[in-house]
Design a protein around this motif. Structure first.
Motif, short mmCIF file in Angstrom:
data_model
loop_
_atom_site.label_atom_id
_atom_site.label_comp_id
_atom_site.label_asym_id
_atom_site.label_seq_id
_atom_site.Cartn_x
_atom_site.Cartn_y
_atom_site.Cartn_z
N ILE A 1 25.68 21.40 0.61
CA ILE A 1 26.17 21.07 1.96
C ILE A 1 25.55 19.78 2.45
O ILE A 1 26.25 18.89 2.96
CB ILE A 1 25.85 22.22 2.94
CG1 ILE A 1 26.58 23.50 2.51
CG2 ILE A 1 26.24 21.85 4.37
CD1 ILE A 1 26.25 24.70 3.37
N ALA A 2 24.23 19.65 2.30
CA ALA A 2 23.54 18.47 2.80
C ALA A 2 23.70 17.26 1.91
O ALA A 2 23.62 16.12 2.38
CB ALA A 2 22.06 18.77 2.99
N THR A 3 23.93 17.47 0.63
CA THR A 3 23.99 16.34 -0.30
C THR A 3 25.40 15.86 -0.60
O THR A 3 25.58 14.70 -0.96
CB THR A 3 23.30 16.72 -1.63
OG1 THR A 3 23.95 17.87 -2.18
CG2 THR A 3 21.84 17.03 -1.40
N ASP A 4 26.39 16.74 -0.47
CA ASP A 4 27.75 16.36 -0.85
C ASP A 4 28.80 16.68 0.22
O ASP A 4 29.66 15.84 0.51
CB ASP A 4 28.14 17.08 -2.16
CG ASP A 4 27.26 16.66 -3.32
OD1 ASP A 4 27.49 15.56 -3.85
OD2 ASP A 4 26.35 17.42 -3.68
N LEU A 5 28.76 17.88 0.79
CA LEU A 5 29.82 18.29 1.70
C LEU A 5 29.67 17.68 3.09
O LEU A 5 30.63 17.17 3.66
CB LEU A 5 29.86 19.82 1.81
CG LEU A 5 30.13 20.57 0.50
CD1 LEU A 5 30.12 22.08 0.72
CD2 LEU A 5 31.47 20.13 -0.09
N LYS A 6 28.46 17.75 3.66
CA LYS A 6 28.25 17.25 5.01
C LYS A 6 26.90 16.56 5.13
O LYS A 6 26.00 17.04 5.81
CB LYS A 6 28.36 18.40 6.03
CG LYS A 6 28.43 17.92 7.48
CD LYS A 6 28.51 19.09 8.44
CE LYS A 6 28.53 18.58 9.88
NZ LYS A 6 28.55 19.69 10.86
N MET B 1 20.07 11.61 1.62
CA MET B 1 20.38 12.38 0.42
C MET B 1 19.29 12.24 -0.63
O MET B 1 18.94 13.20 -1.31
CB MET B 1 21.74 11.92 -0.15
CG MET B 1 22.94 12.44 0.64
SD MET B 1 24.52 12.12 -0.17
CE MET B 1 24.68 10.36 0.08
N CYS B 2 18.72 11.04 -0.77
CA CYS B 2 17.63 10.84 -1.73
C CYS B 2 16.41 11.66 -1.33
O CYS B 2 15.79 12.34 -2.17
CB CYS B 2 17.28 9.36 -1.81
SG CYS B 2 15.95 8.96 -2.97
N VAL C 1 23.22 28.81 6.98
CA VAL C 1 24.14 29.17 5.90
C VAL C 1 23.42 29.92 4.79
O VAL C 1 23.93 30.91 4.25
CB VAL C 1 24.82 27.90 5.35
CG1 VAL C 1 25.65 28.24 4.12
CG2 VAL C 1 25.70 27.27 6.41
N SER C 2 22.21 29.49 4.44
CA SER C 2 21.46 30.18 3.39
C SER C 2 21.13 31.61 3.80
O SER C 2 21.17 32.53 2.97
CB SER C 2 20.19 29.42 3.05
OG SER C 2 19.35 29.30 4.18
N GLY D 1 17.77 34.36 -4.72
CA GLY D 1 17.55 33.44 -3.61
C GLY D 1 17.54 31.99 -4.08
O GLY D 1 18.07 31.10 -3.40
N ILE D 2 16.93 31.74 -5.24
CA ILE D 2 16.92 30.38 -5.78
C ILE D 2 18.35 29.91 -6.07
O ILE D 2 18.74 28.79 -5.73
CB ILE D 2 16.05 30.33 -7.05
CG1 ILE D 2 14.59 30.58 -6.71
CG2 ILE D 2 16.22 28.99 -7.76
CD1 ILE D 2 13.68 30.69 -7.91
N LEU D 3 19.14 30.77 -6.71
CA LEU D 3 20.53 30.39 -7.03
C LEU D 3 21.35 30.15 -5.77
O LEU D 3 22.15 29.21 -5.71
CB LEU D 3 21.16 31.51 -7.88
CG LEU D 3 20.54 31.74 -9.26
CD1 LEU D 3 21.22 32.92 -9.95
CD2 LEU D 3 20.63 30.48 -10.12
N THR D 4 21.15 31.00 -4.76
CA THR D 4 21.88 30.82 -3.51
C THR D 4 21.52 29.51 -2.83
O THR D 4 22.40 28.77 -2.35
CB THR D 4 21.59 31.99 -2.56
OG1 THR D 4 21.94 33.23 -3.19
CG2 THR D 4 22.36 31.85 -1.26
N CYS D 5 20.23 29.19 -2.82
CA CYS D 5 19.80 27.96 -2.16
C CYS D 5 20.26 26.72 -2.92
O CYS D 5 20.49 25.67 -2.31
CB CYS D 5 18.29 27.96 -2.02
SG CYS D 5 17.67 29.15 -0.81
N VAL D 6 20.39 26.83 -4.24
CA VAL D 6 20.93 25.69 -5.02
C VAL D 6 22.35 25.36 -4.56
O VAL D 6 22.72 24.19 -4.40
CB VAL D 6 20.90 26.02 -6.53
CG1 VAL D 6 21.71 24.99 -7.30
CG2 VAL D 6 19.47 26.04 -7.04
N LEU D 7 23.15 26.39 -4.34
CA LEU D 7 24.51 26.17 -3.85
C LEU D 7 24.52 25.62 -2.43
O LEU D 7 25.32 24.75 -2.10
CB LEU D 7 25.30 27.49 -3.91
CG LEU D 7 25.53 28.08 -5.30
CD1 LEU D 7 26.25 29.41 -5.20
CD2 LEU D 7 26.33 27.11 -6.17
N VAL D 8 23.61 26.11 -1.59
CA VAL D 8 23.59 25.67 -0.19
C VAL D 8 23.16 24.21 -0.08
O VAL D 8 23.60 23.51 0.84
CB VAL D 8 22.65 26.59 0.63
CG1 VAL D 8 22.51 26.08 2.07
CG2 VAL D 8 23.18 28.02 0.65
#
Length: 370
Positions: free
Chosen positions: A232-237, A72-73, A255-256, A222-229
């Protein structure tokens, strides 16, 4: 400076009713855009190296707690550099358009011709960072490995080998600053090219500002979409073990791409008029261009084809380079019969891996020109 010289030379025979004053103005503002693009590229590379050096130490400390905190770091620090590069380039490009527009007024064609210097400036820095940094890091890498492994039997990247310091510095320059400048140059050039095409279309002639900003809107969403995606790697999964890292990154890519597809359609429908005219190369040898009526969803298809084409290339690249799949396993197996068969098999596999990208790129180009 070269942009200014060529603009001044072109002013000897002005076209499209332009005067020498217009050509000199284009040369001056192209030079300013070139310098701005070069400075933005340098700043992106510097900040990227700064982030990487801090993140490396923090990731090493987090690794004591396990794979998940370390991943995550590392992922968050890499995301910061990626978002910094794209957002900084987008912001500076938009500000340049606004400021240049104060001097150009209604001459949008001249404005966006001058803006193309922004992409050229970014590419010039990418040349030095990518090629120069790449040469340095490879020389340091090979030298460190030869001294350590061959002469002293020290493992690769072992802290007991002082040459590893030069190797790591080269990696930082070539893989972070050089790669960042290269990505910025590609982003700036493609965006500027799209702006020039839109400037000579009916969007530029009618001064349709939302339509003209379509390339920038795609990048911004695209930047906003990738911020949300990234959540997934940092919090959801997040990856909890080494074997899950590759799957997590691949999930990010898929997903992106999926989320960006409807976003692109929404931007195309809302920002672009239902129909507009676009200049396309003419098949008539007596004419250079023909006028073609284009619908807004045509541009969505063009962007979506590149979006999904990039996904296809990314997935096949993973297949040919990951040790989880047969190609890399076969290369490793060929080492048993000696280095000659290993080199031959690896070279043949490298040639084979380019087949799918060539077809994908050709299909995307055909769709974009249909």
């Amino acid at each position: 400076m070269s942009v200014l010289i060529f603009a001044l030379l072109g002013s000897i025979a002005p076209e499209d009713g332009r005067t020498r004053k217009d050509e000199v103005r284009n040369g001056l503002f192209s030079t300013v855009a070139f310098v701005l693009g070069a400075l933005t590229s340098c700043l992106s590379g510097y900040l990227g190296m700064k982030i990487a050096t801090y993140a490396n130490a923090r990731t090493a400390i987090e690794a004591r707690r396990g794979i998940a905190p370390a991943f995550m770091c590392a992922f968050r620090s890499g995301a910061v550099m990626g978002f910094l590069l794209s957002s900084l380039g987008l912001l500076n490009l938009y500000l340049a358009i606004i400021i240049f527009g104060k001097f150009y007024g209604e001459d949008w064609k001249g404005l966006f011709e001058a803006i193309t210097g922004y992409g050229l400036g970014g590419s010039s820095i990418a040349l030095f960072g990518r090629v120069g940094g790449g040469i340095y890091t490879k020389a340091a890498d090979v030298g460190a490995d030869l001294v350590g492994k061959v002469e002293k039997d020290i493992p690769e990247d072992d802290p007991r080998n002082p040459a590893v310091i030069a190797d790591n510095v080269g990696d930082n320059v070539g893989d972070i600053a050089g790669m960042g400048a290269d990505l910025f140059g590609s982003f700036a050039e493609s965006t500027c090219a799209a702006l020039v095409v839109s400037a000579v279309s009916s969007l530029g002639r009618s001064h349709d500002w939302p339509g003209m900003m379509f390339p920038l809107l795609i990048s911004a969403t695209g930047i906003l979409t990738c911020v949300l995606v990234t959540l997934i790697a940092t919090d959801l999964k997040p990856a909890t073990k080494i074997s899950e890292i590759e799957s997590t990154l691949k999930l990010q890519l898929i997903v992106s791409t999926v989320l960006m597809t409807p976003v692109t359609l929404a931007v195309a429908v809302t920002a672009l008029p239902a129909t507009f005219e676009l200049a396309v190369p003419s098949r008539d040898p007596t004419k250079d261009f023909d006028t073609k009526i284009v619908k807004n969803w045509y541009l969505f298809v063009c962007v979506a084809s590149g979006l999904w084409g990039g996904l296809a290339i990314g997935l096949q690249t993973e297949y040919f380079t990951s040790n989880r799949y047969k190609p890399v396993q076969d290369v490793a197996d060929s080492c048993r019969t000696g280095p000659a068969t290993d080199i031959i098999f690896g070279l043949a596999l490298g040639y084979k891996s380019t087949i799918i990208p060539c077809f994908v790129i050709a299909i995307c180009i055909y769709i974009g020109n249909t």
